[in-house]
Design a protein around this motif. Sequence first.
Motif, PDB file in Angstrom:
ATOM      1  N   TYR B 127       0.775  -1.219  -0.165  1.00  0.00           N
ATOM      2  CA  TYR B 127       0.019   0.386   0.606  1.00  0.00           C
ATOM      3  C   TYR B 127       0.878   1.190   0.144  1.00  0.00           C
ATOM      4  O   TYR B 127       0.873   2.415  -0.902  1.00  0.00           O
ATOM      5  CB  TYR B 127      -0.562   0.037   1.262  1.00  0.00           C
ATOM      6  CG  TYR B 127      -2.015  -0.537   1.579  1.00  0.00           C
ATOM      7  CD1 TYR B 127      -2.747  -0.993   0.597  1.00  0.00           C
ATOM      8  CD2 TYR B 127      -2.047  -1.617   2.307  1.00  0.00           C
ATOM      9  CE1 TYR B 127      -3.932  -2.151   0.584  1.00  0.00           C
ATOM     10  CE2 TYR B 127      -2.912  -3.080   2.132  1.00  0.00           C
ATOM     11  CZ  TYR B 127      -3.447  -3.005   1.022  1.00  0.00           C
ATOM     12  OH  TYR B 127      -5.032  -4.106   2.277  1.00  0.00           O
ATOM     13  N   ILE B 130       3.100   1.713  -3.429  1.00  0.00           N
ATOM     14  CA  ILE B 130       1.746   2.116  -4.388  1.00  0.00           C
ATOM     15  C   ILE B 130       1.461   3.888  -4.057  1.00  0.00           C
ATOM     16  O   ILE B 130       1.018   4.999  -5.012  1.00  0.00           O
ATOM     17  CB  ILE B 130       0.552   1.946  -4.473  1.00  0.00           C
ATOM     18  CG1 ILE B 130       0.619   0.591  -5.321  1.00  0.00           C
ATOM     19  CG2 ILE B 130      -0.825   1.875  -5.283  1.00  0.00           C
ATOM     20  CD1 ILE B 130      -0.176  -0.178  -5.313  1.00  0.00           C
ATOM     21  N   HIS B 203      -6.422  13.851  -2.416  1.00  0.00           N
ATOM     22  CA  HIS B 203      -5.874  13.504  -1.184  1.00  0.00           C
ATOM     23  C   HIS B 203      -5.883  11.374  -1.876  1.00  0.00           C
ATOM     24  O   HIS B 203      -6.533  10.905  -1.688  1.00  0.00           O
ATOM     25  CB  HIS B 203      -6.561  13.000  -0.438  1.00  0.00           C
ATOM     26  CG  HIS B 203      -8.231  12.872   0.127  1.00  0.00           C
ATOM     27  ND1 HIS B 203      -9.154  13.134  -1.309  1.00  0.00           N
ATOM     28  CD2 HIS B 203      -9.187  11.805   0.662  1.00  0.00           C
ATOM     29  CE1 HIS B 203     -10.139  12.732  -0.743  1.00  0.00           C
ATOM     30  NE2 HIS B 203     -10.391  12.205  -0.061  1.00  0.00           N
ATOM     31  N   GLU B 208      -7.530   6.990   2.254  1.00  0.00           N
ATOM     32  CA  GLU B 208      -8.287   6.571   3.022  1.00  0.00           C
ATOM     33  C   GLU B 208      -8.741   4.819   2.356  1.00  0.00           C
ATOM     34  O   GLU B 208      -8.814   3.781   3.791  1.00  0.00           O
ATOM     35  CB  GLU B 208      -8.917   6.706   3.976  1.00  0.00           C
ATOM     36  CG  GLU B 208      -9.454   6.583   5.530  1.00  0.00           C
ATOM     37  CD  GLU B 208     -10.363   7.007   6.142  1.00  0.00           C
ATOM     38  OE1 GLU B 208     -10.764   6.237   7.118  1.00  0.00           O
ATOM     39  OE2 GLU B 208     -10.581   8.499   5.811  1.00  0.00           O
ATOM     40  N   THR B 209      -9.557   5.083   2.134  1.00  0.00           N
ATOM     41  CA  THR B 209     -10.850   3.145   1.859  1.00  0.00           C
ATOM     42  C   THR B 209      -9.859   2.995   0.420  1.00  0.00           C
ATOM     43  O   THR B 209     -10.368   2.134   0.840  1.00  0.00           O
ATOM     44  CB  THR B 209     -12.164   3.775   1.535  1.00  0.00           C
ATOM     45  OG1 THR B 209     -11.602   5.087   0.714  1.00  0.00           O
ATOM     46  CG2 THR B 209     -12.893   4.270   2.853  1.00  0.00           C
ATOM     47  N   GLU B 210      -8.982   3.350   0.622  1.00  0.00           N
ATOM     48  CA  GLU B 210      -8.206   2.194  -0.637  1.00  0.00           C
ATOM     49  C   GLU B 210      -7.176   1.586  -0.063  1.00  0.00           C
ATOM     50  O   GLU B 210      -6.699   0.348   0.045  1.00  0.00           O
ATOM     51  CB  GLU B 210      -7.797   2.985  -2.247  1.00  0.00           C
ATOM     52  CG  GLU B 210      -9.255   3.723  -2.677  1.00  0.00           C
ATOM     53  CD  GLU B 210      -8.912   4.319  -3.688  1.00  0.00           C
ATOM     54  OE1 GLU B 210      -7.870   4.313  -4.133  1.00  0.00           O
ATOM     55  OE2 GLU B 210      -9.815   5.082  -4.325  1.00  0.00           O
ATOM     56  N   LEU B 211      -5.777   2.972   0.226  1.00  0.00           N
ATOM     57  CA  LEU B 211      -4.137   2.593   0.816  1.00  0.00           C
ATOM     58  C   LEU B 211      -4.315   2.010   1.787  1.00  0.00           C
ATOM     59  O   LEU B 211      -3.210   2.450   1.873  1.00  0.00           O
ATOM     60  CB  LEU B 211      -3.263   3.673  -0.677  1.00  0.00           C
ATOM     61  CG  LEU B 211      -4.244   3.484  -1.946  1.00  0.00           C
ATOM     62  CD1 LEU B 211      -2.553   4.870  -2.715  1.00  0.00           C
ATOM     63  CD2 LEU B 211      -3.306   1.740  -2.361  1.00  0.00           C
ATOM     64  N   VAL B 212      -4.840   2.905   2.670  1.00  0.00           N
ATOM     65  CA  VAL B 212      -5.313   2.781   4.719  1.00  0.00           C
ATOM     66  C   VAL B 212      -4.144   3.663   4.800  1.00  0.00           C
ATOM     67  O   VAL B 212      -3.356   3.586   5.061  1.00  0.00           O
ATOM     68  CB  VAL B 212      -5.305   1.260   4.178  1.00  0.00           C
ATOM     69  CG1 VAL B 212      -5.266   1.322   6.243  1.00  0.00           C
ATOM     70  CG2 VAL B 212      -5.054   0.995   3.773  1.00  0.00           C
ATOM     71  N   ARG B 280     -12.445  12.634  -4.141  1.00  0.00           N
ATOM     72  CA  ARG B 280     -11.337  11.635  -4.831  1.00  0.00           C
ATOM     73  C   ARG B 280     -11.750  11.275  -6.088  1.00  0.00           C
ATOM     74  O   ARG B 280     -11.880  11.132  -6.635  1.00  0.00           O
ATOM     75  CB  ARG B 280     -10.517  10.456  -3.616  1.00  0.00           C
ATOM     76  CG  ARG B 280      -9.123  10.307  -4.184  1.00  0.00           C
ATOM     77  CD  ARG B 280      -8.846   9.488  -2.958  1.00  0.00           C
ATOM     78  NE  ARG B 280      -9.696   8.095  -3.016  1.00  0.00           N
ATOM     79  CZ  ARG B 280     -10.487   7.728  -1.534  1.00  0.00           C
ATOM     80  NH1 ARG B 280      -9.819   8.339  -0.485  1.00  0.00           N
ATOM     81  NH2 ARG B 280     -10.762   6.785  -1.559  1.00  0.00           N
ATOM     82  N   ARG B 282      -9.288  10.532  -9.950  1.00  0.00           N
ATOM     83  CA  ARG B 282      -8.259   9.643 -10.050  1.00  0.00           C
ATOM     84  C   ARG B 282      -6.909  10.203 -10.170  1.00  0.00           C
ATOM     85  O   ARG B 282      -7.226  11.383 -10.291  1.00  0.00           O
ATOM     86  CB  ARG B 282      -8.741   8.203 -11.146  1.00  0.00           C
ATOM     87  CG  ARG B 282      -9.717   6.899 -10.396  1.00  0.00           C
ATOM     88  CD  ARG B 282      -9.608   6.489 -11.922  1.00  0.00           C
ATOM     89  NE  ARG B 282      -9.839   6.837 -13.300  1.00  0.00           N
ATOM     90  CZ  ARG B 282     -10.709   7.392 -14.074  1.00  0.00           C
ATOM     91  NH1 ARG B 282     -12.079   6.602 -13.721  1.00  0.00           N
ATOM     92  NH2 ARG B 282     -10.621   7.880 -15.016  1.00  0.00           N
TER      93      ARG B 282
END
Lengths: 395, 309
Positions: B127, B130, B203, B208-212, B280, B282
């Motif tokens: 994570y 990325i 952001h 937060e909800t993809e890559l923590v 957010r 892409r």
Amino acid sequence: MKANKIPIGPFHPLLEEAEYFELTVDGETVVDIDMEIGWMHRGHEYISEMKTFTQSIYLVERICGICSTSHPIACVHAIEDIDNIEIPLRARYIRTLVGELERIHSHLLWLGLAGHFIGYDTLWMWAWKYREPVLEMFEIISGNRNHYGMMRVGGVAQDVDPAKLIELHKHLDMIEKKMVMIAKAAKDDPVLRSRLKGVGVLTHEAAVAYCTVGPTSRASGVPGDVRLDEPTDAYDLVDFERIVLPNGDVYDKLVVRVLEIIESIKICRQCLSKLETVTGPILNNVKEISPGEGIGRYEAPRGEVFHYIRSDGTNRPIRHKVRAPSYVNIPSFKASCIGIPIADALITLASVDPCYCCTERSIKIIDKNHDSCSFDLIKASREKTEQIRREINAD
Amino acid sequence: MIAWILFHLFVFPGMLFTGVLGLLVGWLDRKVSAWFQFRVGPPLFQNFNDFFKLLGKETIIVKSAVKSVFVVAPLAAFAVLTLIATIIGLALFYNEGFAGDMFVVMYLTMTFSVMVILGGSSTGNVYSSIGAGREMKLLLADELAFILVFLVPIVKSGYQVQFDQILAYQQNAGAIIGSPSGIIAFIVGILCIQAKMTLAPFHIPEAETELVDGPFMEYSGPLLAFWKLDHYMMYVIFPFLLVLLFLGGFNLTGIGILWSVLKYVGIVVVMIIIKNTNPRIRIDTALNFFWKYASPLAFIGVILAVLGV
């Protein structure tokens, strides 16, 4: 570039419940997806076989906290199907009212979560703020905000107090006003549209091939809706439309849900006005269930939920099978998530509104040769119980 | 002399001032966001509590991390931001500058992003890596527009590359935002800052909800506290930079104090509003946005400035 594996789960901010997805990515593009269910086994089907029919209705209510009246409705449909039990008219309206209110709050919950998943926390908080009056309506109707305990074989457990109908109408008016606003905001927001349009497309063919149900399939142009196809309760007595959109992307799934909220409000309004005039009993007293088997279908907020119950003439089911909608919707990620960026894949994962606690029906066992093989979870849990019994007896 | 330099660096307008003001403005951000979302929001000293609590926690250094880079990155980023804060603060409050200080600030803001990339990629977490990759792409996206934004005041002030000269120009000829080129550059500047600070809709690295939390995922304890502090310090640095470049600086006498506070809080509130009304986007959309729209717009601003508009 070397392909990387990204684990999503079992615990991840995207998932409210334990579930595991493995994205194989090349750079930021998803090239493969693997899913693994079975992290949350609770053995409901087996427990149900140890309960009486009435108890099992309250048990299946606990399968899921969000669609907590869809399972009982499908369950009582299945039991009533065994003996072709008729239910009173007033009870039919009350069932439909509760079921549709649940659809409103479930879709709002999804809308909020979808906002959170794409980093739009304002939408999240707004959607959940307007979900609150729906829960208050439940409180007025049943005394509970969640797990209403309304369904019984042959009718419903509680009547709607006629004195409270005005209050319910008032709440519904308020919800409708806000829903029209949210529907407009969500549908016309240019940023939201550009973020979700064309993302994670599930084609019509794939939706049919994966047997998807509910808003997931209706957004791909598959017009299945149990409420209209096989109307039960009061669905053949109320007037509402089937929402079907053609594109299959996340944006269409959002719009389908938002429009369904508006339709549900329409149904609730009709049910409330009917409850003013229709009087009579709310419960047919059912003494016993004869041997036989029955199925119950109900359009849960996430799609068709299916219950199968077999009775041997005693007061408890000898087989109770549940198929939750997410169970068929989750595999469709294979068709919709491949070839798109990670950021899109994750909102696509959330777009079918997966409900894992409904879904979990199998266990993954890895044998000595590291080959994984899926076992029937019920069989496995029964074997475990038998083993424990044997051990107790041996002592 | 040395004592003054140390004072400027560590107390005012450097580390202490920026840190404390940053945490307070961070509270403003959280409170206004809460109002947007029908929430109550945190009490005034919440950010200080969070910061000091994190200082007392254990730092876990993951096995797969490159230890030195992992530890140095947040501290170096903190040092970089302190330096930027000092340079901008000296120009704003003391009218002091040195030849080429604008270039130093441009360079240092980029260094901060490089530190995030280093910290993120040092952990060996998928994570984080990325997230670090996304931070790099975001840097590539916003850097050109950011530099073009700087060029407008430089051109307007008669090719001065010194903050105090730009302030002096604005005191004579009025704030640069008063001209069309200034307005264009200011708007692009706010967007660039949004991206530099990785606020919504940019952001993307943290997601937060993809890559923590992306690059910062493996950080804990004091090192995480420094990353958080870095983030809040930027709430001071970048709005100050815009005030300096476009709004004619601060006037700290009489009614001027009120105007100064309004200028600063105004910019912060605009940032918070943008943050709370956008999902957010892409990373490829962000690249497209900056290269296709923001940078050409800033370039038009520069051309207008050259033409004297």
